[in-house]
Design a protein around this motif. Structure first.
Motif: not given
Lengths: 141, 141
Positions: A7-8, A11, A134, B18, B21-22, B105, B108, B111-112, B115-116
């Motif tokens: 998603i990052f 986006l 979000l 996003g 966040f990441l 990896v 990430i 985090a995905n 976040f979602l």
DNA sequence: TGCAATTAACTTGTATGCAAGTATAACAGA
DNA sequence: TCTGTTATACTTGCATACAAGTTAATTGCA
């Protein structure tokens, strides 16, 4: 890593796509996309402080200072002292800035319409809804 | 200008949300969000050229050069000559880079998911669908 | 009142993102 | 083969983002 499912990544690329589109449209005014949006925010909000403008535009004060520098150099705004609070400044649209802000609002509105032509009404609604969710939920931490 | 209805504003703020966040998540690896994604792309694709990596990551060569500089300085990659085409280079993950790419990896992916969590399944699908449509249609000009 | 905590705007340093331009190498057609 | 075109990676210059820190002014509270 599968970029399609990240998603990052998505986006970032969606933003870059929109930003390049708007940048191209407002380049006819010799403005960047961010400068055009700031002038758009000022169109109905003259005499705001930098802090208030930063809240409206959701911009960091460090970022905003640079943007205001360039808008001031270009002759669109003036920084004026705020007698009520000498820490802050009032941002004032010049005559030239007023007419440019109206142009910016017009071009941004046209760009929105053109950019979103790709989507149907459901998709437009979905996109704005999901982004809103979000952004709203992220403030509840 | 009504920022709520401006798709460019909303895309920019969604991206920034996003990205922050990441960035926060991968900071435990002392990486930026973009560096982490590039390492993620290299995880299964060692020995690619800069040009191929730029296409995968959808990054400008000017931007990529700087990112590779920093990854090389940090000891995660090496630039090697490509005997088949002396204009190009092969990007090689070092041992340190290989293990970091696996960590990237992992972080990430976590985090995905995190976040979602805010969105339900329909909303996740809508978001990815709409972004895909915007990005795909924009290539048809 | 006096002082610690907060706030406003700015500064500095780093990292993208991207337009524009450069040098070298590869390629394609006459 | 020669030449014009294209491709690769790099460089430069500018504009955001944003973390961190500075200075001056204001506020809150003992």
């Amino acid at each position: 890593m599968e970029k399609v499912d990240c998603i990052f990544f998505q986006l970032a690329k969606a933003y870059q796509l929109g930003n390049r589109f708007l940048t191209q449209k407002v380049s006819e005014l010799n403005l960047t996309s961010v400068q055009a949006m700031i002038l758009g925010f000022l169109d109905h909000e003259d005499q705001v402080t930098s802090s208030e403008l930063g809240k409206r535009a959701e911009l960091d004060s460090a970022t905003l200072t640079g943007i205001l520098d360039r808008l001031e150099t270009a002759g669109f705004i003036e920084r004026r002292g705020n007698p009520d609070d000498r820490r802050s400044i009032h941002i004032h649209l010049t005559k030239k800035g007023k007419s440019m802000s109206r142009e910016a609002v017009r071009v941004i509105a046209e760009a929105n319409t053109e950019f979103l032509q790709i989507l149907n009404e459901n998709e437009k609604r979905d996109l704005l809804h999901v982004i809103e969710k979000l952004r709203y939920e992220s403030t509840r931490s």
